[in-house]
Scaffold this motif. Structure first.
Motif, mmCIF file in Angstrom:
data_model
loop_
_atom_site.group_PDB
_atom_site.id
_atom_site.type_symbol
_atom_site.label_atom_id
_atom_site.label_comp_id
_atom_site.label_asym_id
_atom_site.label_seq_id
_atom_site.Cartn_x
_atom_site.Cartn_y
_atom_site.Cartn_z
ATOM 1 N N GLN A 118 0.941 -1.198 0.089
ATOM 2 C CA GLN A 118 -0.164 -0.127 0.017
ATOM 3 C C GLN A 118 0.842 1.308 -0.030
ATOM 4 O OE1 GLN A 118 -2.650 -0.414 3.347
ATOM 5 N NE2 GLN A 118 -4.393 -1.191 2.014
ATOM 6 N N ALA A 119 0.328 2.248 -0.436
ATOM 7 C CA ALA A 119 0.935 3.734 -0.829
ATOM 8 C C ALA A 119 1.313 3.870 1.007
ATOM 9 C CB ALA A 119 -0.185 4.469 -1.178
ATOM 10 N N GLY A 120 2.777 4.337 1.003
ATOM 11 C CA GLY A 120 3.252 4.692 2.413
ATOM 12 C C GLY A 120 4.039 3.560 3.002
ATOM 13 N N GLY A 121 3.858 2.530 2.395
ATOM 14 C CA GLY A 121 4.530 1.214 3.164
ATOM 15 C C GLY A 121 6.084 1.344 2.405
ATOM 16 N N SER A 122 6.594 -0.068 2.980
ATOM 17 C CA SER A 122 8.250 -0.229 2.381
ATOM 18 C C SER A 122 8.479 -1.558 1.851
ATOM 19 C CB SER A 122 8.973 -0.006 3.908
ATOM 20 O OG SER A 122 8.690 1.221 4.531
ATOM 21 N N LEU A 123 9.303 -1.923 1.172
ATOM 22 C CA LEU A 123 9.746 -2.818 0.526
ATOM 23 C C LEU A 123 11.417 -2.947 0.524
ATOM 24 C CD1 LEU A 123 7.611 -3.820 -2.463
ATOM 25 C CD2 LEU A 123 7.616 -5.060 -0.475
ATOM 26 N N ARG A 124 11.903 -4.103 0.343
ATOM 27 C CA ARG A 124 13.417 -4.029 0.181
ATOM 28 C C ARG A 124 13.651 -5.249 -0.948
ATOM 29 N NH1 ARG A 124 18.114 -6.562 4.114
ATOM 30 N NH2 ARG A 124 17.031 -8.914 3.025
ATOM 31 N N LEU A 125 14.368 -4.596 -1.878
ATOM 32 C CA LEU A 125 14.573 -5.408 -3.119
ATOM 33 C C LEU A 125 16.181 -6.199 -2.878
ATOM 34 C CD1 LEU A 125 13.326 -3.381 -6.020
ATOM 35 C CD2 LEU A 125 12.354 -5.056 -4.616
ATOM 36 N N SER A 126 16.430 -7.315 -3.179
ATOM 37 C CA SER A 126 17.907 -7.655 -3.151
ATOM 38 C C SER A 126 18.190 -8.251 -4.631
ATOM 39 C CB SER A 126 17.643 -8.940 -2.275
ATOM 40 O OG SER A 126 17.324 -8.700 -0.933
ATOM 41 N N CYS A 127 19.380 -8.023 -4.748
ATOM 42 C CA CYS A 127 20.072 -8.534 -5.897
ATOM 43 C C CYS A 127 21.388 -9.277 -5.809
ATOM 44 C CB CYS A 127 20.270 -7.367 -6.980
ATOM 45 S SG CYS A 127 21.010 -8.077 -8.604
ATOM 46 N N ALA A 128 21.510 -10.421 -5.927
ATOM 47 C CA ALA A 128 22.987 -11.224 -5.882
ATOM 48 C C ALA A 128 23.667 -11.510 -7.283
ATOM 49 C CB ALA A 128 22.664 -12.187 -5.001
ATOM 50 N N ALA A 129 24.727 -11.326 -7.318
ATOM 51 C CA ALA A 129 25.621 -11.518 -8.717
ATOM 52 C C ALA A 129 26.195 -13.078 -8.437
ATOM 53 C CB ALA A 129 26.368 -10.716 -9.058
ATOM 54 N N SER A 130 26.158 -13.921 -9.304
ATOM 55 C CA SER A 130 26.470 -15.327 -9.266
ATOM 56 C C SER A 130 27.121 -15.589 -10.497
ATOM 57 C CB SER A 130 25.311 -16.261 -8.685
ATOM 58 O OG SER A 130 24.500 -16.397 -9.917
ATOM 59 N N GLY A 131 28.248 -16.773 -10.320
ATOM 60 C CA GLY A 131 28.798 -17.104 -11.737
ATOM 61 C C GLY A 131 30.338 -16.865 -11.314
ATOM 62 N N SER A 132 30.970 -16.941 -12.326
ATOM 63 C CA SER A 132 32.531 -16.883 -12.417
ATOM 64 C C SER A 132 32.925 -15.245 -12.403
ATOM 65 C CB SER A 132 33.359 -17.570 -13.626
ATOM 66 O OG SER A 132 34.655 -17.417 -13.585
ATOM 67 N N ILE A 133 33.001 -14.626 -11.476
ATOM 68 C CA ILE A 133 33.250 -13.295 -11.233
ATOM 69 C C ILE A 133 34.671 -12.986 -10.592
ATOM 70 C CG2 ILE A 133 32.529 -11.283 -10.438
ATOM 71 C CD1 ILE A 133 29.727 -12.364 -10.033
ATOM 72 N N PHE A 134 35.386 -12.279 -11.235
ATOM 73 C CA PHE A 134 36.546 -11.578 -10.694
ATOM 74 C C PHE A 134 36.395 -10.461 -9.987
ATOM 75 C CE2 PHE A 134 41.287 -10.800 -10.212
ATOM 76 C CZ PHE A 134 41.240 -9.705 -10.327
ATOM 77 N N SER A 135 35.722 -9.499 -10.313
ATOM 78 C CA SER A 135 35.249 -8.184 -9.949
ATOM 79 C C SER A 135 34.120 -7.490 -10.339
ATOM 80 C CB SER A 135 36.352 -7.218 -10.239
ATOM 81 O OG SER A 135 36.232 -5.944 -9.756
ATOM 82 N N VAL A 136 33.297 -6.792 -9.265
ATOM 83 C CA VAL A 136 32.099 -6.106 -9.665
ATOM 84 C C VAL A 136 32.481 -4.779 -9.360
ATOM 85 C CG1 VAL A 136 29.738 -5.892 -8.793
ATOM 86 C CG2 VAL A 136 30.585 -8.336 -9.184
ATOM 87 N N ASN A 137 31.907 -3.974 -10.613
ATOM 88 C CA ASN A 137 32.015 -2.469 -10.569
ATOM 89 C C ASN A 137 30.731 -1.860 -9.751
ATOM 90 O OD1 ASN A 137 32.814 0.117 -11.071
ATOM 91 N ND2 ASN A 137 34.064 -0.520 -12.954
ATOM 92 N N ASP A 138 30.342 -0.773 -10.477
ATOM 93 C CA ASP A 138 29.149 -0.193 -10.065
ATOM 94 C C ASP A 138 27.988 -1.114 -10.021
ATOM 95 O OD1 ASP A 138 29.768 3.327 -11.409
ATOM 96 O OD2 ASP A 138 30.758 2.039 -9.804
ATOM 97 N N MET A 139 27.097 -0.929 -9.158
ATOM 98 C CA MET A 139 25.797 -1.678 -9.095
ATOM 99 C C MET A 139 24.663 -0.817 -9.020
ATOM 100 S SD MET A 139 26.698 -5.006 -6.713
ATOM 101 C CE MET A 139 25.615 -6.237 -7.467
ATOM 102 N N GLY A 140 23.487 -1.129 -9.648
ATOM 103 C CA GLY A 140 22.416 -0.416 -9.708
ATOM 104 C C GLY A 140 21.054 -0.777 -9.619
ATOM 105 N N TRP A 141 20.099 0.066 -9.605
ATOM 106 C CA TRP A 141 18.671 -0.617 -9.580
ATOM 107 C C TRP A 141 18.011 0.632 -11.015
ATOM 108 C CZ3 TRP A 141 16.493 -4.862 -7.881
ATOM 109 C CH2 TRP A 141 17.294 -5.173 -6.922
ATOM 110 N N TYR A 142 17.367 -0.005 -11.887
ATOM 111 C CA TYR A 142 16.578 0.632 -12.829
ATOM 112 C C TYR A 142 15.001 0.281 -12.623
ATOM 113 C CZ TYR A 142 21.214 2.145 -14.600
ATOM 114 O OH TYR A 142 22.312 2.509 -14.762
ATOM 115 N N ARG A 143 14.197 1.040 -13.330
ATOM 116 C CA ARG A 143 12.759 0.533 -13.232
ATOM 117 C C ARG A 143 11.970 1.202 -14.361
ATOM 118 N NH1 ARG A 143 10.304 4.752 -8.463
ATOM 119 N NH2 ARG A 143 10.394 6.511 -10.009
#
Length: 122
Positions: A13-38
């Motif tokens: 509902q309007a006024g409420g809260s949510l938390r989104l999560s995002c995990a990177a998996s796989g053969s990763i050496f390094s992760v640079n900037d991370m972001g959310w778009y909609r």
């Protein structure tokens, strides 16, 4: 193969809260900037928030003071804490990052998550 797995969307509902999560998996050496778009129906995808590996953040004006982006570099995970949600925040939220692989540690590639739907009712 590197993947971004998102979770945490839903109906609130309007006024409420949510938390989104995002995990990177796989053969990763390094992760640079991370972001959310909609992307809302009929609209282009827009930036919501980004965070550098050093913790510097950037927000769209429409979410400043209501949303907070954070990350755990050791876990290649980024969160979006959304407070005081409004109906106009309704959209599919996508996680994005640039990563490098062990075989090419200085070559960064872009990857998107599959998207998670956030619906805010009035």
């Amino acid at each position: 193969q590197v993947q971004l797995v998102e979770s945490g969307g839903g109906l609130v509902q309007a006024g409420g809260s949510l938390r989104l999560s995002c995990a990177a998996s796989g053969s990763i050496f390094s992760v640079n900037d991370m972001g959310w778009y909609r992307q809302a129906p009929g609209n282009q995808r827009e930036l919501v928030a980004t965070i550098t590996s050093g913790g510097s953040t950037n927000y769209a004006d429409s979410v400043k003071g209501r949303f907070t982006i954070s990350r755990d570099n050791a876990k290649n995970t980024v969160w979006l804490h959304m407070n005081s949600l409004k109906p106009e925040d309704t959209a599919v939220y996508y996680c994005h990052t640039y990563y490098s692989r062990y075989d090419t540690p200085y070559v960064y590639r872009a990857v998107w998550g599959q998207g998670t739907l956030v619906t805010v009712s009035s």
